[in-house]
Design a protein around this motif. Structure first.
Motif, PDB file in Angstrom:
ATOM      1  N   ASN A  76       0.498  -0.731   0.041  1.00 33.00           N
ATOM      2  CA  ASN A  76       0.070  -0.480   0.171  1.00 33.00           C
ATOM      3  C   ASN A  76       1.173   1.073  -0.012  1.00 33.00           C
ATOM      4  O   ASN A  76       1.830   1.771   0.840  1.00 33.00           O
ATOM      5  N   GLY A 222     -13.776  -0.556  12.373  1.00 32.76           N
ATOM      6  CA  GLY A 222     -14.911  -1.251  13.595  1.00 32.76           C
ATOM      7  C   GLY A 222     -14.474  -2.344  13.652  1.00 32.76           C
ATOM      8  O   GLY A 222     -15.723  -3.084  14.221  1.00 32.76           O
ATOM      9  N   THR A 244      -7.014  -1.996  13.462  1.00 36.34           N
ATOM     10  CA  THR A 244      -6.648  -2.487  15.326  1.00 36.34           C
ATOM     11  C   THR A 244      -6.513  -3.736  15.379  1.00 36.34           C
ATOM     12  O   THR A 244      -5.662  -4.020  16.247  1.00 36.34           O
TER      13      THR A 244
HETATM   14  C1  LIG Z   1      -1.930   1.710  13.254  1.00 37.12           C
HETATM   15  C2  LIG Z   1      -2.416   1.232  12.116  1.00 37.12           C
HETATM   16  C3  LIG Z   1      -1.830   2.428  10.654  1.00 37.12           C
HETATM   17  C4  LIG Z   1      -2.113   2.048   9.235  1.00 37.12           C
HETATM   18  N1  LIG Z   1      -1.592   2.575   8.141  1.00 37.12           N
HETATM   19  C5  LIG Z   1      -2.712   2.598   6.934  1.00 37.12           C
HETATM   20  C6  LIG Z   1      -1.726   2.877   5.517  1.00 37.12           C
HETATM   21  O1  LIG Z   1      -0.478   2.888   6.374  1.00 37.12           O
HETATM   22  N2  LIG Z   1      -2.504   2.796   4.643  1.00 37.12           N
HETATM   23  C7  LIG Z   1      -3.642   2.103   4.457  1.00 37.12           C
HETATM   24  O2  LIG Z   1      -4.022   2.404   3.419  1.00 37.12           O
HETATM   25  N3  LIG Z   1      -4.438   2.483   5.610  1.00 37.12           N
HETATM   26  C8  LIG Z   1      -3.588   2.140   7.210  1.00 37.12           C
HETATM   27  N4  LIG Z   1      -4.148   1.837   8.408  1.00 37.12           N
HETATM   28  C9  LIG Z   1      -5.976   2.416   7.975  1.00 37.12           C
HETATM   29  C10 LIG Z   1      -6.802   0.642   7.919  1.00 37.12           C
HETATM   30  O3  LIG Z   1      -6.247   0.008   6.607  1.00 37.12           O
HETATM   31  C11 LIG Z   1      -8.119   0.809   8.205  1.00 37.12           C
HETATM   32  O4  LIG Z   1      -8.981   1.650   7.356  1.00 37.12           O
HETATM   33  C12 LIG Z   1      -8.552   0.720   9.642  1.00 37.12           C
HETATM   34  O5  LIG Z   1      -6.850  -0.326  10.735  1.00 37.12           O
HETATM   35  C13 LIG Z   1      -9.424  -0.041   9.894  1.00 37.12           C
HETATM   36  O6  LIG Z   1      -9.960   0.374  11.384  1.00 37.12           O
HETATM   37  P1  LIG Z   1     -10.263  -0.892  12.249  1.00 37.12           P
HETATM   38  O7  LIG Z   1      -8.484  -0.237  12.767  1.00 37.12           O
HETATM   39  O8  LIG Z   1     -10.841  -0.616  13.069  1.00 37.12           O
HETATM   40  O9  LIG Z   1     -10.053  -2.241  11.754  1.00 37.12           O
HETATM   41  C14 LIG Z   1      -3.710   1.608   9.326  1.00 37.12           C
HETATM   42  C15 LIG Z   1      -4.713   1.563  10.621  1.00 37.12           C
HETATM   43  C16 LIG Z   1      -3.990   1.363  11.723  1.00 37.12           C
HETATM   44  C17 LIG Z   1      -4.558   0.659  13.307  1.00 37.12           C
END
Ligand SMILES: Cc1cc2nc3c(=O)[nH]c(=O)nc-3n(C[C@H](O)[C@H](O)[C@H](O)COP(=O)(O)O)c2cc1C
Length: 363
Positions: A76, A222, A244
């Motif tokens: 990504n 979520g 998460t």
């Molecule tokens: C620590 C962390 C880093 C993230 N870094 C990226 C990233 O580099 N690129 C991206 O497309 N999404 C990133 N995301 C977002 C995730 O793709 C995703 O949308 C998100 O974690 C979903 O929600 P959740 O944490 O409740 O599962 C990140 C999320 C977290 C928690």
């Protein structure tokens, strides 16, 4: 055939997925090669967030993954970022961070220099990495990269936080849209309109995106267990992207202070903040966030990526010192369901839990 009239199995096959479980890319160190490989081997799809990696680091990470698993993985990137205009908040931004530098024994913070974002070099490394998926957040993947990725046999995914963003992504030719609800941990992918208005929850966003685009939709935000996955599938999603829940896995590369903060926090303790990077992102409220974005004080946050560069030395030092009050504690609103465990067991539970929920609903 529009994605919403396909069976789940057909959508998964069209996307090249073995199950609906995708481990979110997590730039900044969460998504180690060990995590990606463990997720793959357990039946999910592992992703590398490469936005902060150099081209050489992308090649090295991919080699490491390929040495651990022969199964497909994704890489990504953040969409190319234009250089921001000089910010009138510079002096205040430095002043707000300076006391924390002193507290950790770091030299006084310096005005961050803009570095060219290196998107083209990173994308070239991605194409050579052996990745089977290319995803983008913070904007549209440039059209030439969509064509190049597809010519190399990669599937292309883009992140949307509104229906308008999903439609724009479909127009540039993505193979699937990741619909990111406002519950999500980490950065918001928003790129059209007012980011403060684009806060649509996953439950409301996913079916509206499913109805608006013809490509499969991946729900994100979520979702922490089989119940959440089954709910996303019921809304018309073909798969889910979860961040998460993977952060507290043994293989995740974030500092233990971050894992411990997630395990200790309640669902009402996250907030969207620009304090760490200049772009809105969801994390657990800590002293740094509360001080830098003090609503009673003048704006002290630089635009992305300048604020990110400004706060990096502090975050690095805080990680080494185990000081959670200065870390970007990215986490989504589902954090109360996170557990410390190996990724293989988590993915097995997610797949079993999805089947169990779907079975219960069918009975
Ligand atoms: C620590 C962390 C880093 C993230 N870094 C990226 C990233 O580099 N690129 C991206 O497309 N999404 C990133 N995301 C977002 C995730 O793709 C995703 O949308 C998100 O974690 C979903 O929600 P959740 O944490 O409740 O599962 C990140 C999320 C977290 C928690």
């Amino acid at each position: 055939m529009p994605a919403h009239s396909e069976s789940l199995a057909e959508s998964l096959e069209r996307l090249g997925l073995r199950s609906p479980v995708i481990q979110a890319p997590m730039a900044g160190g969460g998504d180690t090669a060990a995590l990606v490989a463990a997720v793959n081997e357990a039946g999910g799809l592992g992703f590398v967030g490469a936005a902060y990696l150099t081209d050489a680091q992308i090649a090295e990470r991919a080699r490491d993954i390929r040495g651990r698993t022969a199964l497909p993985f994704g890489v990504n990137l953040f969409a190319p970022t234009p250089a921001p205009a000089p910010s009138p908040a510079l002096a205040e931004a430095l002043a707000r961070v300076a006391p924390f530098h002193a507290e950790l024994g770091l030299p006084a913070p310096e005005a961050p220099a803009y570095a060219e974002d290196g998107f083209d070099r990173r994308f070239a490394a991605l194409l050579d990495s052996g990745a089977a998926f290319y995803s983008v957040t913070f904007g549209l993947p440039p059209a030439d990269t969509v064509a190049a990725a597809k010519a190399h046999g990669l599937r292309v995914l883009g992140t949307a936080t509104t229906v308008a963003e999903a439609v724009a992504l479909e127009r540039v030719g993505v193979d699937a849209v990741i619909a990111q609800g406002s519950e999500a941990g980490g950065h918001r992918g928003s790129f059209i309109g007012d980011p403060a208005a684009n806060l649509i929850g996953t439950m409301a966003l996913v079916p509206q995106v499913v109805d608006a685009v013809g490509v499969p939709v991946i729900a994100s935000g979520g979702i922490m267990d089989g119940r959440g996955i089954a709910a996303a599938l019921a809304l018309g999603a073909a798969a889910v992207q979860m961040g998460t829940v993977f952060l507290t896995c043994d293989e995740a590369g974030v500092p233990d202070a971050h894992k411990d903060a997630i395990l200790a926090a309640r669902e009402d303790q996250t907030r969207l903040t620009r304090a760490f990077s200049g772009r809105p992102a969801r994390g657990i409220v800590n002293r740094f966030m509360a001080t830098v974005e003090d609503p009673r004080a003048p704006d002290a946050v630089l635009p992305f990526p300048m604020q990110n560069t400004l706060t990096r030395p502090l975050r690095t030092a805080a990680g080494k010192a185990g000081r959670a009050e200065f870390l970007s504690l990215w986490a989504g609103q589902g954090l109360g369901l996170a557990r410390r465990r190996p990724a293989a067991g988590l993915v097995a539970d997610l797949l079993r839990g999805t089947e169990a929920t779907l079975g219960r609903l069918a009975r």
